[in-house]
Design an enzyme around this catalytic site. Structure first.
Site, PDB file in Angstrom:
ATOM      1  N   ARG A  64       1.167  -1.377  -0.276  1.00 32.84           N
ATOM      2  CA  ARG A  64      -0.337  -0.111  -0.351  1.00 32.84           C
ATOM      3  C   ARG A  64       0.977   1.447   0.015  1.00 32.84           C
ATOM      4  O   ARG A  64       0.971   2.745  -0.520  1.00 32.84           O
ATOM      5  CB  ARG A  64      -0.957   0.224   1.363  1.00 32.84           C
ATOM      6  CG  ARG A  64      -1.429   1.262   1.828  1.00 32.84           C
ATOM      7  CD  ARG A  64      -2.723   1.372   2.233  1.00 32.84           C
ATOM      8  NE  ARG A  64      -3.057   0.603   3.255  1.00 32.84           N
ATOM      9  CZ  ARG A  64      -1.587   0.513   3.883  1.00 32.84           C
ATOM     10  NH1 ARG A  64      -1.271   1.786   4.484  1.00 32.84           N
ATOM     11  NH2 ARG A  64      -2.264  -0.048   5.267  1.00 32.84           N
ATOM     12  N   TYR A 117     -18.040  16.287 -15.171  1.00 31.38           N
ATOM     13  CA  TYR A 117     -18.066  14.601 -15.261  1.00 31.38           C
ATOM     14  C   TYR A 117     -19.743  15.498 -13.652  1.00 31.38           C
ATOM     15  O   TYR A 117     -19.066  15.372 -12.425  1.00 31.38           O
ATOM     16  CB  TYR A 117     -17.102  13.976 -14.399  1.00 31.38           C
ATOM     17  CG  TYR A 117     -17.360  12.810 -14.313  1.00 31.38           C
ATOM     18  CD1 TYR A 117     -17.930  12.218 -15.472  1.00 31.38           C
ATOM     19  CD2 TYR A 117     -17.435  12.305 -12.500  1.00 31.38           C
ATOM     20  CE1 TYR A 117     -18.272  10.593 -15.416  1.00 31.38           C
ATOM     21  CE2 TYR A 117     -17.264  10.652 -13.156  1.00 31.38           C
ATOM     22  CZ  TYR A 117     -17.583   9.894 -13.891  1.00 31.38           C
ATOM     23  OH  TYR A 117     -18.269   8.764 -13.470  1.00 31.38           O
ATOM     24  N   ASP A 190      -9.570  18.724 -14.216  1.00 33.07           N
ATOM     25  CA  ASP A 190      -9.568  17.584 -14.852  1.00 33.07           C
ATOM     26  C   ASP A 190      -9.377  17.667 -16.473  1.00 33.07           C
ATOM     27  O   ASP A 190     -10.632  17.834 -17.316  1.00 33.07           O
ATOM     28  CB  ASP A 190     -11.387  17.016 -14.405  1.00 33.07           C
ATOM     29  CG  ASP A 190     -11.227  15.285 -15.115  1.00 33.07           C
ATOM     30  OD1 ASP A 190     -10.120  15.057 -15.585  1.00 33.07           O
ATOM     31  OD2 ASP A 190     -12.646  14.669 -14.682  1.00 33.07           O
ATOM     32  N   LYS A 215      -9.854   6.212 -19.122  1.00 34.39           N
ATOM     33  CA  LYS A 215      -9.900   6.462 -20.716  1.00 34.39           C
ATOM     34  C   LYS A 215      -8.899   6.307 -21.518  1.00 34.39           C
ATOM     35  O   LYS A 215      -8.688   5.675 -21.279  1.00 34.39           O
ATOM     36  CB  LYS A 215     -11.344   8.235 -20.264  1.00 34.39           C
ATOM     37  CG  LYS A 215     -11.631   7.958 -18.961  1.00 34.39           C
ATOM     38  CD  LYS A 215     -13.551   7.526 -19.024  1.00 34.39           C
ATOM     39  CE  LYS A 215     -14.057   7.118 -17.603  1.00 34.39           C
ATOM     40  NZ  LYS A 215     -14.277   8.363 -16.870  1.00 34.39           N
TER      41      LYS A 215
HETATM   42  C1  LIG Z   1     -14.915   8.856 -15.754  1.00 32.31           C
HETATM   43  C2  LIG Z   1     -14.580   9.851 -15.306  1.00 32.31           C
HETATM   44  C3  LIG Z   1     -14.224  10.298 -13.802  1.00 32.31           C
HETATM   45  C4  LIG Z   1     -14.308   9.176 -12.713  1.00 32.31           C
HETATM   46  O1  LIG Z   1     -13.113   8.278 -13.287  1.00 32.31           O
HETATM   47  P1  LIG Z   1     -13.757   6.743 -12.773  1.00 32.31           P
HETATM   48  O2  LIG Z   1     -12.691   6.111 -13.384  1.00 32.31           O
HETATM   49  O3  LIG Z   1     -14.928   6.291 -13.599  1.00 32.31           O
HETATM   50  O4  LIG Z   1     -13.645   6.707 -11.058  1.00 32.31           O
HETATM   51  C5  LIG Z   1     -13.946  11.116 -13.516  1.00 32.31           C
HETATM   52  N1  LIG Z   1     -13.819  12.806 -14.246  1.00 32.31           N
HETATM   53  C6  LIG Z   1     -14.493  12.299 -15.631  1.00 32.31           C
HETATM   54  C7  LIG Z   1     -13.547  13.400 -17.072  1.00 32.31           C
HETATM   55  C8  LIG Z   1     -14.488  11.123 -16.457  1.00 32.31           C
HETATM   56  O5  LIG Z   1     -14.906  11.267 -17.539  1.00 32.31           O
END
Ligand SMILES: *Cc1c(COP(=O)(O)O)cnc(C)c1O
Length: 398
Positions: A64, A117, A190, A215
């Site tokens: 961890r 998001y 983000d 993503k």
């Molecule tokens: C999917 C997504 C998240 C969240 O991420 P997870 O890996 O699903 O927890 C945050 N911001 C954006 C823009 C996303 O597309």
């Protein structure tokens, strides 16, 4: 400790002036020192042999706390975003939560864009709201509105997403960072939609970059993960402590899969962008489509800002509003054969999504709701001719 255990060979210096495509393949990924294996192993271990009591070898003590495979991903992410350090987590939301925990106190305010998001909005408003954090959503793509709100509420954090999900609004990172900093706020971007291949928020003034590595960075729809990249080391120790103390780390195999995805980031994102640009231009000419939301179109209200702050394309995400309304949107989303109906985005395969009832169901019926005739496309890297043919047949069935 924050960046990586002391035994980890951080090779970022050697690639400091290299292009992103080169960094993506080599940073953190020197051949294995013992065997010469070109692809370093997955350190699938929970613990490490200690040479003396409480003396882990080269700083590795427990999984961890640190793991060489996670270390490799963390230095790679820091290099790609031009940050001082990075931490990788079990999901994008786990990364976001760790950042919020580290930076916020009860009574603090977070200003975020009105179509961030859905999960980010839910985390800040519903989870952190319970702990005395105030959440204010506003249109950050309108700089005057943003300035007014930020100067008035004096937030601790300004949370920017650009392009936004799913309405593809563009916010001016550099201008917002300046406004936020003069109001004493920290700036988080983000960068999930653009990826560092197209946009590097730290160079534009952001203090932190957040990713859902699920993503474009992972890129193959086979792993869930997230990351925080810090511009400077000011908060690095505290962020690392949050990660260690709470424990939402990425597992070694997940870190390795993400690193494997990152190697092809440049070529994938270039192809995603080319395909999306062509489909956006074509969809715009179809009378059954009321509007195309894609920042690569000159008509897009954020096109100029996007062209300034994104380099090499406008990404693989686009949304469309159907002229036929909600039912047409639902039928379109269910009518494709190559585009897979599903949540998520950024993988090599094309996906189609009806945000109101899928990714953005949590904001349905609120002022942040997505129009009922909107469908979101995550354009993959298949042949654009095949993708166009698939969308055409789905439109013909309406
Ligand atoms: C999917 C997504 C998240 C969240 O991420 P997870 O890996 O699903 O927890 C945050 N911001 C954006 C823009 C996303 O597309």
């Amino acid at each position: 400790m924050p960046q990586h255990a002391e035994g980890f060979a951080d090779n970022r210096d050697r690639f400091a002036t290299a292009d992103l495509a080169t960094k993506a393949i080599h940073v953190g990924l020197d051949p294995d020192r013992e065997t010469g294996a070109v692809v370093p192993p997955i350190y699938q271990t929970s613990t490490y042999q200690q040479d003396h009591i409480a003396e882990g070898r080269h700083g590795y003590e427990y999984g961890r706390m640190s793991n060489p495979t996670r270390d490799a991903l963390q230095v790679s992410l820091a290099a790609l975003e031009g940050g001082a350090s990075a931490l990788s987590f079990a999901s994008g939301l786990a990364a976001e939560d760790a950042l919020l925990r580290t930076l916020l106190q009860p009574g603090d305010t977070v200003v975020s864009g009105s179509d961030v998001y859905g999960g980010t909005h839910r985390l800040i408003a519903k989870i952190w709201g319970e702990w005395g954090v105030k959440s204010i959503s506003t249109n950050l793509s309108d700089i005057d509105t943003a300035r007014g709100v930020i100067e008035e509420v004096q937030p601790r954090l300004v949370w920017i997403e650009t392009p936004t999900n799913p309405m593809m609004q563009i916010s001016d990172i550099e201008a917002l960072a300046e406004i936020a900093h003069s109001a004493g706020a920290l700036v988080v971007v983000d960068n999930t939609f653009a990826s560092p291949a197209l946009q590097q928020p730290i160079a534009l003034g952001a203090d932190f970059v957040i990713h859902s590595t699920t993503k474009y960075l992972g890129g193959h729809s086979d792993v869930v993960g997230g990351a925080i990249i810090s511009a400077t080391d000011e908060y690095a120790e505290r962020l690392w402590f949050t990660q260690y103390a709470i424990g939402a780390i990425s597992a070694p195999f997940d870190a390795w899969l993400t690193l494997r995805g990152i190697k092809t980031l440049s070529v994938r994102v270039a192809q995603h962008s080319r395909n999306a640009q062509q489909l956006a231009e074509w969809l715009q000419t179809d009378p059954r489509i009321e509007r195309v939301y894609y920042p690569g179109l000159p008509e897009h209200p954020g096109h100029e800002v996007a062209a300034r702050q994104m380099h090499g394309g406008f990404g693989g995400m686009l949304s469309v509003a159907l002229a036929g309304g909600e039912q047409a949107a639902r039928d379109f989303a269910e009518g494709t054969e190559l585009f897979v109906l599903g949540e998520s985005l950024g993988g090599v395969e094309s996906l189609i999504n009806y945000p109101s009832d899928m990714t953005h169901a949590s904001v349905k019926g609120t002022p942040l709701a997505i129009p009922l005739n909107v469908v979101r496309l995550s354009v993959g890297i298949e042949s654009v001719d095949d993708l166009r043919a698939d969308l055409a047949q789905a439109l013909d069935r309406l």
